[in-house]
Design a protein around this motif. Structure first.
Motif, PDB file in Angstrom:
ATOM      1  N   SER A  32     -16.393 -30.140 -24.772  1.00 12.52           N
ATOM      2  CA  SER A  32     -16.232 -31.086 -25.875  1.00 12.52           C
ATOM      3  C   SER A  32     -15.608 -32.365 -25.340  1.00 12.52           C
ATOM      4  O   SER A  32     -14.754 -32.321 -24.441  1.00 12.52           O
ATOM      5  N   GLU A  33     -16.010 -33.492 -25.884  1.00 10.90           N
ATOM      6  CA  GLU A  33     -15.500 -34.789 -25.461  1.00 10.90           C
ATOM      7  C   GLU A  33     -15.124 -35.617 -26.682  1.00 10.90           C
ATOM      8  O   GLU A  33     -15.716 -35.467 -27.743  1.00 10.90           O
ATOM      9  N   GLN A  34     -14.159 -36.507 -26.516  1.00  9.84           N
ATOM     10  CA  GLN A  34     -13.753 -37.454 -27.546  1.00  9.84           C
ATOM     11  C   GLN A  34     -14.539 -38.753 -27.339  1.00  9.84           C
ATOM     12  O   GLN A  34     -14.610 -39.263 -26.216  1.00  9.84           O
ATOM     13  N   PHE A  35     -15.138 -39.293 -28.406  1.00  6.91           N
ATOM     14  CA  PHE A  35     -15.888 -40.541 -28.342  1.00  6.91           C
ATOM     15  C   PHE A  35     -15.278 -41.545 -29.310  1.00  6.91           C
ATOM     16  O   PHE A  35     -14.878 -41.192 -30.414  1.00  6.91           O
ATOM     17  N   ARG A  36     -15.240 -42.810 -28.902  1.00  5.59           N
ATOM     18  CA  ARG A  36     -14.733 -43.878 -29.773  1.00  5.59           C
ATOM     19  C   ARG A  36     -15.822 -44.302 -30.749  1.00  5.59           C
ATOM     20  O   ARG A  36     -16.976 -44.449 -30.367  1.00  5.59           O
ATOM     21  N   MET A  88     -11.637 -41.858 -33.350  1.00  8.05           N
ATOM     22  CA  MET A  88     -12.159 -40.932 -32.347  1.00  8.05           C
ATOM     23  C   MET A  88     -12.877 -39.801 -33.067  1.00  8.05           C
ATOM     24  O   MET A  88     -12.470 -39.385 -34.148  1.00  8.05           O
ATOM     25  N   ILE A  89     -13.957 -39.340 -32.457  1.00  5.54           N
ATOM     26  CA  ILE A  89     -14.679 -38.190 -32.981  1.00  5.54           C
ATOM     27  C   ILE A  89     -14.921 -37.228 -31.815  1.00  5.54           C
ATOM     28  O   ILE A  89     -15.250 -37.647 -30.707  1.00  5.54           O
ATOM     29  N   GLU A  90     -14.703 -35.952 -32.069  1.00  4.72           N
ATOM     30  CA  GLU A  90     -14.933 -34.939 -31.045  1.00  4.72           C
ATOM     31  C   GLU A  90     -16.351 -34.391 -31.212  1.00  4.72           C
ATOM     32  O   GLU A  90     -16.764 -34.038 -32.317  1.00  4.72           O
ATOM     33  N   LEU A  91     -17.097 -34.348 -30.110  1.00  6.86           N
ATOM     34  CA  LEU A  91     -18.454 -33.814 -30.125  1.00  6.86           C
ATOM     35  C   LEU A  91     -18.608 -32.762 -29.042  1.00  6.86           C
ATOM     36  O   LEU A  91     -18.069 -32.906 -27.937  1.00  6.86           O
ATOM     37  N   ALA A  92     -19.345 -31.705 -29.355  1.00  5.89           N
ATOM     38  CA  ALA A  92     -19.691 -30.677 -28.372  1.00  5.89           C
ATOM     39  C   ALA A  92     -20.906 -31.176 -27.597  1.00  5.89           C
ATOM     40  O   ALA A  92     -21.867 -31.668 -28.185  1.00  5.89           O
ATOM     41  N   VAL A  93     -20.847 -31.075 -26.266  1.00  8.27           N
ATOM     42  CA  VAL A  93     -21.911 -31.579 -25.401  1.00  8.27           C
ATOM     43  C   VAL A  93     -22.700 -30.401 -24.835  1.00  8.27           C
ATOM     44  O   VAL A  93     -22.138 -29.501 -24.212  1.00  8.27           O
ATOM     45  N   TRP A  94     -24.015 -30.423 -25.062  1.00 15.88           N
ATOM     46  CA  TRP A  94     -24.916 -29.381 -24.582  1.00 15.88           C
ATOM     47  C   TRP A  94     -25.991 -30.034 -23.708  1.00 15.88           C
ATOM     48  O   TRP A  94     -26.439 -31.134 -23.998  1.00 15.88           O
ATOM     49  N   LYS A 143     -32.020 -33.101 -20.646  1.00 14.98           N
ATOM     50  CA  LYS A 143     -31.640 -33.812 -21.857  1.00 14.98           C
ATOM     51  C   LYS A 143     -30.227 -33.405 -22.264  1.00 14.98           C
ATOM     52  O   LYS A 143     -29.819 -32.267 -22.056  1.00 14.98           O
ATOM     53  N   VAL A 144     -29.481 -34.349 -22.842  1.00 19.35           N
ATOM     54  CA  VAL A 144     -28.136 -34.081 -23.352  1.00 19.35           C
ATOM     55  C   VAL A 144     -28.184 -34.172 -24.867  1.00 19.35           C
ATOM     56  O   VAL A 144     -28.775 -35.098 -25.420  1.00 19.35           O
ATOM     57  N   GLU A 145     -27.567 -33.202 -25.547  1.00 17.66           N
ATOM     58  CA  GLU A 145     -27.518 -33.205 -27.005  1.00 17.66           C
ATOM     59  C   GLU A 145     -26.069 -33.056 -27.452  1.00 17.66           C
ATOM     60  O   GLU A 145     -25.281 -32.364 -26.814  1.00 17.66           O
ATOM     61  N   PHE A 146     -25.721 -33.731 -28.548  1.00 15.49           N
ATOM     62  CA  PHE A 146     -24.371 -33.693 -29.091  1.00 15.49           C
ATOM     63  C   PHE A 146     -24.393 -33.029 -30.461  1.00 15.49           C
ATOM     64  O   PHE A 146     -25.277 -33.269 -31.262  1.00 15.49           O
TER      65      PHE A 146
END
Length: 64
Positions: free
Chosen positions: A17-21, A43-49, A56-59
């Motif tokens: 998981s990463e924090q995005f502005r 800030m929003i936390e998104l799970a990164v797959w 491909k990267v999906e959030f």
């Protein structure tokens, strides 16, 4: 529930998981107001797959 790639249907791999502005201002407002322009940011936390096949990267929103 297993997540699959929306492009090639391969099972996705969770990498963390990463924090995005989000929000704030851009462009000239940033030049004029500097750090004050960032007051509206959050800030929003998104799970990164990721897909091991097509790369491909999906959030997604993290599961609670």
């Amino acid at each position: 529930m297993e997540k699959t790639c929306t492009s090639c249907s391969t099972p996705l791999e969770f990498i963390g998981s990463e924090q995005f502005r989000v929000g704030g201002t851009t462009g000239g407002w940033k030049l004029l107001f500097g750090e004050w322009a960032e007051l509206g940011e959050g800030m929003i936390e998104l799970a990164v797959w990721t897909c091991p096949k097509c790369r491909k990267v999906e959030f997604y929103l993290p599961e609670k």
